[in-house]
Design a protein around this motif. Structure first.
Motif, PDB file in Angstrom:
ATOM      1  N   LEU A   1      59.723  11.543  74.779  1.00 43.02           N
ATOM      2  CA  LEU A   1      60.631  11.784  76.142  1.00 43.02           C
ATOM      3  C   LEU A   1      59.896  12.193  77.397  1.00 43.02           C
ATOM      4  CD1 LEU A   1      63.569  14.776  75.733  1.00 43.02           C
ATOM      5  CD2 LEU A   1      62.047  14.142  77.407  1.00 43.02           C
ATOM      6  N   ILE A   2      60.760  11.630  78.104  1.00 43.52           N
ATOM      7  CA  ILE A   2      60.361  11.538  79.450  1.00 43.52           C
ATOM      8  C   ILE A   2      62.220  12.362  80.482  1.00 43.52           C
ATOM      9  CG2 ILE A   2      59.640  10.015  82.018  1.00 43.52           C
ATOM     10  CD1 ILE A   2      58.377   9.064  80.013  1.00 43.52           C
TER      11      ILE A   2
ATOM     12  N   PRO B   1      62.296  17.496  88.404  1.00 43.92           N
ATOM     13  CA  PRO B   1      61.114  16.550  87.532  1.00 43.92           C
ATOM     14  C   PRO B   1      59.936  17.994  86.593  1.00 43.92           C
ATOM     15  CG  PRO B   1      61.764  16.568  90.577  1.00 43.92           C
ATOM     16  CD  PRO B   1      62.041  17.242  90.036  1.00 43.92           C
ATOM     17  N   PHE B   2      59.811  17.077  86.296  1.00 43.18           N
ATOM     18  CA  PHE B   2      59.262  18.377  84.828  1.00 43.18           C
ATOM     19  C   PHE B   2      59.205  18.919  83.905  1.00 43.18           C
ATOM     20  CE2 PHE B   2      56.324  15.229  88.114  1.00 43.18           C
ATOM     21  CZ  PHE B   2      55.926  14.647  87.551  1.00 43.18           C
ATOM     22  N   ALA B   3      61.018  19.451  83.899  1.00 43.20           N
ATOM     23  CA  ALA B   3      61.081  20.842  83.652  1.00 43.20           C
ATOM     24  C   ALA B   3      60.668  20.489  81.866  1.00 43.20           C
ATOM     25  CB  ALA B   3      62.558  20.153  83.445  1.00 43.20           C
TER      26      ALA B   3
ATOM     27  N   LEU C   1      48.973  13.816  82.125  1.00 47.47           N
ATOM     28  CA  LEU C   1      49.938  14.174  81.454  1.00 47.47           C
ATOM     29  C   LEU C   1      50.634  13.240  82.045  1.00 47.47           C
ATOM     30  CD1 LEU C   1      49.240  17.631  80.434  1.00 47.47           C
ATOM     31  CD2 LEU C   1      48.181  15.375  78.864  1.00 47.47           C
ATOM     32  N   PHE C   2      51.736  12.793  80.635  1.00 49.83           N
ATOM     33  CA  PHE C   2      53.298  12.778  82.159  1.00 49.83           C
ATOM     34  C   PHE C   2      54.151  11.991  81.016  1.00 49.83           C
ATOM     35  CE2 PHE C   2      56.745   9.717  83.185  1.00 49.83           C
ATOM     36  CZ  PHE C   2      56.503  10.224  84.724  1.00 49.83           C
ATOM     37  N   GLY C   3      54.764  12.763  80.691  1.00 51.78           N
ATOM     38  CA  GLY C   3      56.084  13.230  79.117  1.00 51.78           C
ATOM     39  C   GLY C   3      55.396  14.116  78.164  1.00 51.78           C
ATOM     40  N   GLN C   4      56.647  13.867  77.335  1.00 49.32           N
ATOM     41  CA  GLN C   4      56.496  14.957  75.650  1.00 49.32           C
ATOM     42  C   GLN C   4      56.651  14.021  74.843  1.00 49.32           C
ATOM     43  OE1 GLN C   4      55.182  18.084  76.617  1.00 49.32           O
ATOM     44  NE2 GLN C   4      54.925  17.771  78.523  1.00 49.32           N
ATOM     45  N   ASN C   5      56.102  14.516  73.993  1.00 43.00           N
ATOM     46  CA  ASN C   5      55.686  14.192  72.813  1.00 43.00           C
ATOM     47  C   ASN C   5      56.785  15.173  71.960  1.00 43.00           C
ATOM     48  OD1 ASN C   5      54.354  11.972  72.023  1.00 43.00           O
ATOM     49  ND2 ASN C   5      52.454  13.645  72.844  1.00 43.00           N
ATOM     50  N   LEU C   6      57.542  14.483  70.544  1.00 44.16           N
ATOM     51  CA  LEU C   6      58.669  15.470  70.279  1.00 44.16           C
ATOM     52  C   LEU C   6      59.146  15.103  68.491  1.00 44.16           C
ATOM     53  CD1 LEU C   6      60.060  15.817  73.283  1.00 44.16           C
ATOM     54  CD2 LEU C   6      61.889  15.435  71.912  1.00 44.16           C
ATOM     55  N   VAL C   7      58.418  15.855  68.067  1.00 46.88           N
ATOM     56  CA  VAL C   7      59.372  15.629  66.338  1.00 46.88           C
ATOM     57  C   VAL C   7      60.656  15.653  65.833  1.00 46.88           C
ATOM     58  CG1 VAL C   7      58.598  16.284  64.373  1.00 46.88           C
ATOM     59  CG2 VAL C   7      56.529  15.789  65.914  1.00 46.88           C
ATOM     60  N   ASN C   8      61.654  14.737  65.306  1.00 42.68           N
ATOM     61  CA  ASN C   8      62.391  15.145  65.242  1.00 42.68           C
ATOM     62  C   ASN C   8      62.846  16.011  63.546  1.00 42.68           C
ATOM     63  OD1 ASN C   8      62.353  12.768  64.561  1.00 42.68           O
ATOM     64  ND2 ASN C   8      64.069  13.144  62.928  1.00 42.68           N
ATOM     65  N   GLU C   9      63.801  17.331  63.133  1.00 38.47           N
ATOM     66  CA  GLU C   9      63.381  18.163  62.673  1.00 38.47           C
ATOM     67  C   GLU C   9      65.250  17.490  61.220  1.00 38.47           C
ATOM     68  OE1 GLU C   9      62.451  20.822  62.055  1.00 38.47           O
ATOM     69  OE2 GLU C   9      62.187  21.491  63.415  1.00 38.47           O
TER      70      GLU C   9
END
Length: 268
Positions: free
Chosen positions: A154-155, A187-189, A245-253
């Protein structure tokens, strides 16, 4: 209001993106995302744009038969059938993971070898042969297909706009190969989010994404930036413990569906 402004799928790891309006989610993230991969025929080691920049010009889209359609400028399109989960297993290596996955066959291998310029195989990962996500993050039963470490990236659109302003020219979002783009945040929230919900699906934010030289490749042309942007600028304000670092890794539930325009709610 925070909302999902764009959805992208990458059927082939390091191949061209596919913009979507809606899609389902399964145990491995977006349905069909990075379920196919190219590997060196001799070693079984995975291939990406990091070493093979022309892969940015390789289109690999899911077809009606459940397989993959390969196409590129100067090459005839090829429909590749979906191999069986236990058919023609080939040992492959992706980062530190070694696994056995179905090979797509000789016709596909001939096509991708001609495109890459050396003996190459096309492989597929079914759910039952997927990897576990990077150790130390998430849960023991979190799975990932051929993405680097996690099912989803996610970005925030605001983060990209801030970066573009600092560089002095617009950066394409697809340099960073996100699955989910969020509009309406500062930005970067996303760095501060731990759990979010989009539509009816909840996601865990598990790790910031460390960026590499792949971001310096123009997704439209496949050419590398001579000034090494955006890494050059990111390094000045987004480096932490040696990672940029740029963006966040996610896992869906669990499973569900996503559609562009859905609201995002911060749960934690």
């Amino acid at each position: 209001m925070l909302r999902l402004s764009a959805l992208y799928r990458y059927p082939l790891k390091s191949g061209r993106s596919e913009a979507l309006q809606h899609i389902g989610l399964d145990k491995l993230g977006l349905e069909g995302d990075r379920r196919w991969m190219l590997v060196d025929e001799a070693s079984g080691r995975f291939l990406t744009q990091r070493a093979v920049a022309q892969m940015s010009q390789l289109s690999a889209l899911w077809n009606a038969g459940g397989g993959l359609t390969l196409s590129a400028e100067g090459f005839p399109a090829l429909d590749v059938p979906l191999p069986g989960a236990d058919a023609n297993l080939r040992g492959v290596t992706i980062w530190r993971d070694t696994l056995r996955v179905p090979d797509a066959g000789d016709a596909a291998a001939s096509w991708v070898s001609d495109f890459i310029g050396k003996p190459t195989r096309l492989v597929h990962v079914p759910l039952e042969r997927a990897r576990t996500t990077a150790a130390g993050y998430g849960r023991d039963d979190d799975k990932v297909a051929f993405a680097d470490g996690f099912p989803l990236l996610l970005i925030g659109q605001g983060s990209l706009e801030d970066l573009s302003r600092r560089i002095g020219r617009p950066m394409e979002m697809l340099r960073f190969r996100p699955n989910l783009v969020i509009e309406g945040s500062e930005p970067f929230a996303e760095d501060r989010w731990k759990r979010v919900r989009i539509g009816e699906v909840e996601f865990r934010v598990v790790k910031s994404c460390a960026r590499c030289v792949l971001t310096t490749i123009d997704p439209r042309t496949g050419e590398r930036s001579e000034d090494r942007e955006p890494l050059t600028t990111l390094k000045t304000f987004r480096e932490q413990d040696g990672d940029i670092l740029f963006g966040q890794n996610l896992v869906n539930e669990g499973a569900g569906r996503l559609e562009v325009g859905m609201p995002l709610t911060i749960l934690e």
